[in-house]
Motif scaffolding. Structure first.
Motif, PDB file in Angstrom:
ATOM      1  N   UNK A   1       4.149   6.218  36.580  1.00  0.00           N
ATOM      2  CA  UNK A   1       4.862   5.599  37.634  1.00  0.00           C
ATOM      3  C   UNK A   1       5.564   4.222  36.439  1.00  0.00           C
TER       4      UNK A   1
ATOM      5  N   UNK B   1      -1.050   1.234  34.700  1.00  0.00           N
ATOM      6  CA  UNK B   1      -0.766   2.423  35.570  1.00  0.00           C
ATOM      7  C   UNK B   1      -2.362   3.977  35.165  1.00  0.00           C
TER       8      UNK B   1
ATOM      9  N   UNK C   1     -12.298   2.872  36.741  1.00  0.00           N
ATOM     10  CA  UNK C   1     -11.918   1.176  36.982  1.00  0.00           C
ATOM     11  C   UNK C   1     -11.684   1.074  35.624  1.00  0.00           C
TER      12      UNK C   1
ATOM     13  N   UNK D   1      -5.162   3.454  35.653  1.00  0.00           N
ATOM     14  CA  UNK D   1      -6.309   3.423  36.400  1.00  0.00           C
ATOM     15  C   UNK D   1      -5.660   4.294  37.736  1.00  0.00           C
ATOM     16  N   UNK D   2      -4.642   5.669  38.195  1.00  0.00           N
ATOM     17  CA  UNK D   2      -3.280   5.771  38.295  1.00  0.00           C
ATOM     18  C   UNK D   2      -4.615   7.625  37.633  1.00  0.00           C
ATOM     19  N   UNK D   3      -4.715   7.492  36.880  1.00  0.00           N
ATOM     20  CA  UNK D   3      -4.882   8.597  35.906  1.00  0.00           C
ATOM     21  C   UNK D   3      -6.544   9.469  36.416  1.00  0.00           C
TER      22      UNK D   3
ATOM     23  N   UNK E   1       2.087   2.248  39.966  1.00  0.00           N
ATOM     24  CA  UNK E   1       1.892   3.838  40.466  1.00  0.00           C
ATOM     25  C   UNK E   1       0.259   3.828  40.803  1.00  0.00           C
ATOM     26  N   UNK E   2      -0.900   2.991  41.179  1.00  0.00           N
ATOM     27  CA  UNK E   2      -2.465   3.140  41.470  1.00  0.00           C
ATOM     28  C   UNK E   2      -2.049   3.255  42.624  1.00  0.00           C
TER      29      UNK E   2
ATOM     30  N   UNK F   1       1.934   9.121  40.000  1.00  0.00           N
ATOM     31  CA  UNK F   1       1.593   7.496  39.530  1.00  0.00           C
ATOM     32  C   UNK F   1       1.266   7.928  38.158  1.00  0.00           C
ATOM     33  N   UNK F   2       0.435   8.386  37.752  1.00  0.00           N
ATOM     34  CA  UNK F   2       0.272   7.451  36.178  1.00  0.00           C
ATOM     35  C   UNK F   2       1.666   7.258  35.083  1.00  0.00           C
TER      36      UNK F   2
END
Lengths: 343, 343, 343, 343
Positions: free
Chosen positions: A306, B52, B61, B54-56, A310-311, A303-304
């Protein structure tokens, strides 16, 4: 339809209202109460022109009795419809699991994700080639190159594919590659697109607009149906609200609400509704328990990295766990996810 | 941009976040508080890929500091923009009054209405040839025949004309007849249409979507601007709310809110915002007092026979009265409605 | 907390901001980016006075990092709390079924309804003696006479009872009769009532307000908790929205959303959320599947003669069917409705 | 009232509906259309019990014709009411300017602010002694000490004073010090508080709830009026919406909307509606232009040190400038801010 007359309307005005009702081909039925005169308007409410009754001097309120959609209504078609996407049946007790990345980013990424979702039991593969992005500076999708990849990967894993179409000019192109056309939330009232998809020979996945009522959603379905395309699947994906901790507010009651009024299948998309992977599994379970005909969920192996949304994607292992839960739940509820016959 | 790290994130996760920040071309700036570590991300926030963060894993936040639009922003263009529609100037103290029927219904009706609104002081004529209707069974507009009538009547009364374009395929056609292209609320995020209008050589009237934030509206303007078209006028026309006694809720504070963030002119459409002629005059007055650059209002000489949205139209005499009030009010506020130079 | 400084702030203003941060007992941590200076504010965000940072000249935005509630938060109390109402356990895998009429109307009616809901497996009896009615002319409840009836009928069927308290002056009285105090949606931010219930020695059922965010709900729980009462059960009961075919919009995702942030049990009330008996059973199923700790549902043996909210009540036989479904579903999900030990 | 019968209702069900209509003291008026039977219910709609018509088997919809409020309605009282707060008249062309700090923080601060707002032309002083705060850890107000200060400062500057009452138990106390009782947005449906204020001999300022419709607001006014207190002033202060750049959404059309249905005065509070000082002046101007009977605005001489809601307060010099603008605007509109007779 019922016209409520203002208490201060003159007799002349009331006569004029009655005349207009007759002019438009309806039969007026006048009834005088203690504080208001009301006029019943007998005839087909869906005819053009009735919206103007409230513009006639002396009319205070217009109360509608009938639903404004027909082909989408359960009165028109009593039993549940089911829609075939390739071999996959949606509706009538057969559940769809539409899964894949938000956007098609390349062959390898899609191949990896498709392998996982197929293993988990997804029966339709999704991926966007044309992306509606809030910012003009964001990744806008791979276009036809993406469609080709989607088709190839779908064929490799024997899954029909669904992808979004945003522009009436793209419908023919998308039909060449996809098994189902998705109309996104932002285009739910893009009426030219609805008409064009209504002429196509492919099933349509119609997502609810962010400020659309259930009635609005069914009116948009009516646009597609009225062009001759009977294969419409609706999708609840959350509406705008004041709650700021989720991306949208998932209106779960839309599932039974639609089913009461319409014969069309309806699925739920908790990915866009919540925007939060931590909420998606429980909302998938709730959707199945609420009577949804399927689920639409975004999955990404990284996802990170994408290129879009992604999130909100589930990781492959989260998807596998989720599908296990959902299958057990479906059994307890007397339904099942469509799966190809075992050889 | 600022990344807030989860209190339970591992050192390995934090290192990975920092690495991803660097990979995307930003400079990380780490700061450890009592209960949270935060990482400042220094660089251009509008670049793709930042969503992205926030996907890590380990990121709790993502707080954005910058606005996501540029060309539409006041930081980019300090002074108020004004837009010319034909000879009529909108913005910079010069007020537009865009008036006319909802739909073009024929030459005679439009001619009658145009005569009245011209007499009242309207400076731009409106009328729809392509109508976005909730029901497929409602009047959908006269199409090109309607455009011809609009052009003829506009020329007769020496008024530039604005009309809605719904489909990217219609842009060329509409440009041949109209002086300004209207993008309706339902199409505010029809991104292909935005791009096509961005390539056209005509000013654009961009209406706020029913569930669009002010930021969303400015992002849609950015789509048009980023294609090279600098002549965008925004329009507040009400948003969806729980209040059921008006068609929509007029967000009057959007006027100064937009003006604080953007140099673009903004007008108000109380006809669609309220759907009620009894509320329109006071909302027009309030709009002018709030600092709007103009008004968009629907007028019909016989609302009960209008083919679209009759119930929300003002009658000609109501429009004349309203314009008298608005002119006096504008003077008191140091502004004026644009009018052709007297000969 | 992070303060974002305006790009046009003077050095003097920035110095003043830093001074104010220090004055309030925090440590400032300044960091200069390409387009903005930001100041990290290190210390306890919940202290009074921090809301004013945004009023200091030169401050553009204040970004909060911490949640504003403590006692209600999962950071404060990691494991799920459970609450006992009489012998009935809510939370920790044990489901509550709170059922009964909207209002207590008399001994016989309540006795009849209680017999049915007990037979179906409800474990807590509800009924209102003080009714918050939109109209001053509607039935306002039986008051203390109603409380006595509720107590008697609860004892007869060995069910603890919950009833609404609307006024701080009623708390003592209601505590004499009830096992649990309900704070209604309209009173979720009646802070004096929250404090009074926080001092009472009875568990509290706190319903979400019609325009309350999940954070607001948890802040109201914090009021009760901070007075020393640890037994708070939250209740999602729908929020106001533009959808006009249901009474409110049931925010199903609030269930996992609350559970992620808080240790408190949360149940769902589909009766008030939807206002429609045809939607209630599927929403009850969805609530259990979403992870809710219980259900609150209204039942009446003769809805057309009910003194309050008849149209949204389930009939006894509908309730019996529903409970059968819910029990099977709970088993499939590894949970169960609390029931008295068999003798 | 009109009952729409389901198309599949049996004759027995229809007979039962008619019987129930008669039982409740109404006259039924049956009319059979092409697709639906409808039953007109003739009699007083406001009587208890009518809400249950929709619970009778066979009834599909209940359409209400009459407004549910009486004393608040313009049908009951044709001409505009005006309300006196001390010597100050609100309504009937006379504008109120209610100004002061959010909370009373001490004699000196209030004295300073009162001096400024008096100089600017405010005619009523406001300040909160009991504060409804979202957080239990925030400043809750000075209580009776604050009331004494408010009274003293009001007397010093010859201004009547208004302050919020949150709890029915505080009404007597607040009446001893204040000239007008404010019921806050969060308490608009705190019905016990409404009743208690209805019994008090002081005018009431009733703020609209954050999710209240205009009808709900008028129903709450009806509670106060029905207890005998005729002096109710309504206040629009914004409602909850999805727009996240303002604190609430100011529903400006509520001003003419209320005036069409009710004789009661209505004022606007742009401070709470927007939460942003940069938007307050234009929203004050718009409110006066919309026909509001006054303005409620918060002013503080040092917002960054205010104990409550500092960030939304105007500075004294901003207030002075604003009042100059508003007075000119009022003159242009034929109205004026109430001012004491010059000696």
């Amino acid at each position: 339809m019922i016209l409520v007359i203002r208490p201060d309307a003159t007799l002349e005005q009331i006569d004029h209202v009655i005349e207009r009702v007759r002019d438009l081909g309806y039969t007026p039925h006048v009834s005088r109460g203690e504080s208001r005169t009301i006029i019943g308007v007998i005839g087909d409410e869906a005819k053009p022109g009735t919206e103007n009754f409230s513009a006639i001097p002396g009319v205070e309120q217009v109360l509608r009795i009938m639903k404004p959609f027909k082909l989408a209504s359960r009165e028109f078609h009593k039993s549940d419809s089911s829609v075939y996407v390739g071999k996959v049946k949606i509706g009538g007790g057969s559940l769809a699991m539409i899964a894949g990345p938000c956007a098609i980013e390349g062959y390898e990424v899609l191949d990896t994700i498709a392998k996982y979702v197929k293993a988990g039991g997804a029966n339709i593969l999704r991926g966007g080639a044309f992306k509606p992005r809030t910012s003009p500076y964001a990744f806008q999708g791979m276009g036809e190159d993406g469609l080709k990849i989607l088709r190839d990967v779908g064929d490799k894993y024997d899954m029909p594919v669904v992808t979004e179409v945003m522009d009436p000019r793209q419908v023919d192109l998308v039909c060449r590659y996809a098994d189902m056309l998705q109309i996104g939330a932002r285009n739910m009232q893009n009426f030219d697109l609805l008409k064009e998809c209504g002429k196509a020979m492919k099933p349509v996945l119609l997502k609810r607009g962010m400020s659309a009522t259930v009635k609005d959603l069914l009116m948009s379905a009516e646009y597609v149906l009225s062009e001759g395309n009977k294969d419409v699947v609706l999708c609840e994906r959350g509406v705008r609200s004041f709650e700021d901790s989720t991306r949208n507010m998932l209106d779960m009651s839309a599932v039974p609400n639609v089913k009461g009024q319409s014969h069309l299948p309806i699925i739920v998309d908790p990915s866009h509704a919540t925007g939060r992977p931590d909420l998606i599994p429980s909302m998938c379970r709730a959707s199945v328990a609420a009577g949804s005909d399927g689920i639409h969920v975004e999955v990404h192996n990284c996802p990170e990295k994408a290129l879009s949304d992604g999130p909100q994607a589930l990781l492959p292992h989260q998807f596998l766990d989720l599908m296990g839960d959902l299958r057990r739940l479906a059994v307890a509820l007397g339904r099942e996810f469509w799966a190809p016959p075992e050889k």
